[in-house]
Design an enzyme around this catalytic site. Structure first.
Site, mmCIF file in Angstrom:
data_model
loop_
_atom_site.group_PDB
_atom_site.id
_atom_site.type_symbol
_atom_site.label_atom_id
_atom_site.label_comp_id
_atom_site.label_asym_id
_atom_site.label_seq_id
_atom_site.Cartn_x
_atom_site.Cartn_y
_atom_site.Cartn_z
ATOM 1 C CG HIS A 98 8.470 1.023 -16.671
ATOM 2 N ND1 HIS A 98 8.616 -0.068 -17.586
ATOM 3 C CD2 HIS A 98 7.213 1.322 -16.314
ATOM 4 C CE1 HIS A 98 7.324 -0.386 -17.603
ATOM 5 N NE2 HIS A 98 6.418 0.464 -16.596
ATOM 6 C CB THR A 152 6.503 -7.373 -12.509
ATOM 7 O OG1 THR A 152 7.158 -6.440 -12.202
ATOM 8 C CG2 THR A 152 5.003 -7.255 -13.062
ATOM 9 C CB THR A 212 4.311 -4.191 -19.505
ATOM 10 O OG1 THR A 212 3.782 -3.410 -17.998
ATOM 11 C CG2 THR A 212 2.930 -3.801 -20.723
ATOM 12 C CE LYS A 218 8.550 -2.192 -14.453
ATOM 13 N NZ LYS A 218 8.047 -2.632 -13.433
ATOM 14 N N GLY A 276 -0.625 -8.126 -9.695
ATOM 15 C CA GLY A 276 0.263 -6.766 -10.274
ATOM 16 C C GLY A 276 1.355 -7.351 -10.037
ATOM 17 C CG MET A 334 -3.267 -4.520 -13.875
ATOM 18 S SD MET A 334 -4.274 -5.745 -13.126
ATOM 19 C CE MET A 334 -3.553 -6.198 -12.247
ATOM 20 C CB CYS A 343 -1.175 -0.328 1.090
ATOM 21 S SG CYS A 343 -1.078 0.272 2.533
#
Length: 258
Positions: A146, A91, A157, A150, A89, A116, A11
């Site tokens: 990105h 990866t 993706t 990241k 979600g 998504m 979160c």
């Protein structure tokens, strides 16, 4: 309609924060749990942050997970015991971890997607169709950009798009995986699928698939401008998963792409 009790794991991450915001504005959901991998004394949206335990997820209908692979597997162990649905979600899974996810899907409904977004999943579908239509003369590669925060590369993706190329040839992506470049200004085609990942600034996401025969180049691309498109897609996936039987699903199943 009864509201869906939602838990968000990871979160405090970028997607986690966006999911909190989007879920508060979505009449279909009631936020019931927010978790991180380590205990943190903090409240968000009136909810105390917690760790991933059976007690935390007891009143949850569906868990949306944007964490890291080892944390995802811990969540799946708990969800499997409690018979809770999970939208993944996260990866960066290896083959062994992918196999474990598939095993958990025999007892609970799981929707897993490296992205998504409707647009990206349409891009993946078009990539597969294009790959299927082209002969072996055409070589392919995947390019993605990105934000600098990241860590994993190629992105989930980019791997989805690579899988689209492989599926179009009725082959396994792992057998077609070529070289993985990071922050290269340019990168070559190869007999296998090469990937180039750029990490810079605060870019949300850019992806491009290129097919080249030496006589022509075909480019398919997608660019994201608002992180909300991912959180909205994750919430759509969570709602869709509520009435599904145990199994491993993708956004392609949700969007009914054949």
């Amino acid at each position: 309609m009864k509201k869906i009790n939602l838990a968000i794991s990871g979160c405090l991450g970028r997607m986690g924060q966006q999911l909190i915001k989007s879920s508060k504005n979505n009449k279909n959901f009631k936020l019931t749990a927010l978790t991180e991998n380590k205990a943190i004394s903090k409240k968000i949206a009136g909810i105390k942050l917690d760790v991933n335990t059976e007690q935390t997820f007891k009143k949850t209908d569906v868990i949306i997970d944007f964490t890291v692979p080892n944390c995802t597997l811990d969540i799946l162990k708990i969800a499997s015991k409690l018979k809770k649905r999970v939208v993944i979600g996260t990866t960066g899974f290896n083959q062994k971890e992918e196999a474990l996810i598939k095993k958990f899907s025999k007892t609970i409904p799981i929707l897993k997607a490296g992205n998504m977004s409707l647009g990206v999943n349409l891009l993946m579908y078009l990539t597969e169709i294009t790959s299927k239509s082209l002969n072996e003369e055409y070589l392919s590669k995947v390019f993605e950009v990105h934000h600098k925060h990241k860590k994993d590369y190629p992105s989930g993706t980019a791997l989805m798009l690579g899988k689209g190329i492989a599926d179009g040839k009725n082959k396994n992506l792992y057998n077609l995986m070529g070289k993985k470049f990071l922050n290269k200004k340019s990168f070559p085609y190869g007999k296998k699928i090469n990937f180039n990942s750029i990490r810079k600034g605060e870019i949300i996401g850019e992806h491009e698939v290129t097919f080249s025969s030496g006589k022509e180049i075909i480019k398919l691309n997608h660019e994201a401008f608002d992180r909300a498109l991912y959180s909205d897609g994750a919430l759509t996936a969570a709602k869709w998963l509520i009435n599904k039987k145990p199994g491993l699903y993708s956004m392609r199943d949700l969007l009914n792409f054949r």
